[in-house]
Write a protein that holds these residues in place. Structure first.
Motif, mmCIF file in Angstrom:
data_model
loop_
_atom_site.group_PDB
_atom_site.id
_atom_site.type_symbol
_atom_site.label_atom_id
_atom_site.label_comp_id
_atom_site.label_asym_id
_atom_site.label_seq_id
_atom_site.Cartn_x
_atom_site.Cartn_y
_atom_site.Cartn_z
ATOM 1 N N ARG A 117 14.226 0.412 6.601
ATOM 2 C CA ARG A 117 12.770 0.497 6.475
ATOM 3 C C ARG A 117 12.160 -0.680 7.235
ATOM 4 N N SER A 118 11.030 -0.441 7.858
ATOM 5 C CA SER A 118 10.379 -1.499 8.619
ATOM 6 C C SER A 118 9.853 -2.578 7.674
ATOM 7 N N GLN A 119 9.662 -3.743 8.222
ATOM 8 C CA GLN A 119 9.114 -4.850 7.434
ATOM 9 C C GLN A 119 7.700 -4.516 6.969
ATOM 10 N N ALA A 120 6.918 -3.851 7.824
ATOM 11 C CA ALA A 120 5.544 -3.473 7.460
ATOM 12 C C ALA A 120 5.560 -2.527 6.256
ATOM 13 N N VAL A 168 4.636 -1.471 0.463
ATOM 14 C CA VAL A 168 5.137 -1.010 -0.836
ATOM 15 C C VAL A 168 5.101 -2.147 -1.856
ATOM 16 N N GLY A 169 5.429 -3.351 -1.426
ATOM 17 C CA GLY A 169 5.392 -4.504 -2.322
ATOM 18 C C GLY A 169 3.983 -4.850 -2.790
ATOM 19 N N ARG A 205 0.984 18.025 -15.802
ATOM 20 C CA ARG A 205 1.509 17.688 -14.483
ATOM 21 C C ARG A 205 1.520 16.171 -14.278
ATOM 22 N N THR A 206 2.529 15.727 -13.581
ATOM 23 C CA THR A 206 2.677 14.313 -13.257
ATOM 24 C C THR A 206 2.242 14.086 -11.820
ATOM 25 N N TRP A 207 1.264 13.217 -11.653
ATOM 26 C CA TRP A 207 0.779 12.836 -10.326
ATOM 27 C C TRP A 207 1.212 11.412 -10.044
ATOM 28 N N LYS A 208 1.706 11.177 -8.830
ATOM 29 C CA LYS A 208 2.040 9.826 -8.374
ATOM 30 C C LYS A 208 1.144 9.534 -7.181
ATOM 31 N N TYR A 209 0.661 8.293 -7.139
ATOM 32 C CA TYR A 209 -0.267 7.958 -6.057
ATOM 33 C C TYR A 209 -0.275 6.468 -5.775
ATOM 34 N N VAL A 210 -0.774 6.152 -4.598
ATOM 35 C CA VAL A 210 -1.002 4.774 -4.168
ATOM 36 C C VAL A 210 -2.503 4.649 -3.927
ATOM 37 N N SER A 235 5.669 12.093 1.162
ATOM 38 C CA SER A 235 5.337 11.443 -0.109
ATOM 39 C C SER A 235 4.089 10.610 0.110
ATOM 40 N N CYS A 236 3.585 10.030 -0.967
ATOM 41 C CA CYS A 236 2.356 9.258 -0.832
ATOM 42 C C CYS A 236 2.527 8.042 0.081
ATOM 43 N N TYR A 237 3.752 7.550 0.237
ATOM 44 C CA TYR A 237 3.954 6.404 1.117
ATOM 45 C C TYR A 237 4.032 6.787 2.596
ATOM 46 N N CYS A 238 4.029 8.080 2.919
ATOM 47 C CA CYS A 238 4.103 8.468 4.339
ATOM 48 C C CYS A 238 2.825 8.093 5.089
ATOM 49 N N PHE A 239 1.766 7.751 4.370
ATOM 50 C CA PHE A 239 0.504 7.374 5.011
ATOM 51 C C PHE A 239 0.312 5.848 5.064
#
Length: 146
Positions: free
Chosen positions: A3-6, A11-12, A25-30, A49-53
């Motif tokens: 995974r890239s540093q960016a 994510v951190g 329903r279970t929703w996950k989001y950033v 996934s939500c992290y693809c953006f």
């Protein structure tokens, strides 16, 4: 997997939130950016996934935008998706939003627009971009509700 540093830094800094709605329903989001502005809600394609953006979120965050990205929960129809997204927006107290969807997320975003337009006159704009190449279809949808 490398995974890239960016990506690791994003994510951190922006943890994954999980909400279980009254529809089960279970929703996950950033969610990143100032809470007082209407968010851009990003809906991924089937394998996203939500992290693809994260790159788009990182860029828009520096310009003062609020960007939320969602994992699409398990649904069997687009109507189930629309109902659950409506529930989620009520739960998160989001009265206004802009939408960006890719592939299945574009289809669901469009479906949500039409479902919302049936019950409210608050849908102001819809623009759809389709790109067809080598039998692959990519759909992006931008929806502005106020």
């Amino acid at each position: 997997m490398h995974r890239s540093q960016a990506y690791k830094e994003f994510v951190g800094a922006h943890p994954l939130h999980t909400v279980i709605l009254r529809d089960g329903r279970t929703w996950k989001y950033v969610d990143c950016g100032p809470k007082e502005v209407p968010p851009l809600i990003c809906l991924p394609g089937t394998s996203g996934s939500c992290y693809c953006f994260f790159m788009q979120q990182s860029s828009l965050l520096t310009k003062g935008y609020r960007v939320m990205s969602f994992d699409i929960p398990i649904v069997h129809t687009h109507k189930e998706f629309c109902s659950s997204l409506d529930c989620l927006m009520d739960h998160l107290k989001i009265p206004q939003a802009h939408f960006y969807g890719v592939s299945l997320g574009g289809f669901f975003g469009t479906s949500f627009l039409f479902a919302l337009s049936q019950k409210s006159a608050q849908v102001h704009h819809l623009s759809i971009y389709q790109y067809l190449k080598h039998n692959n279809v990519a759909i992006s949808v931008a929806i502005n509700i106020a």
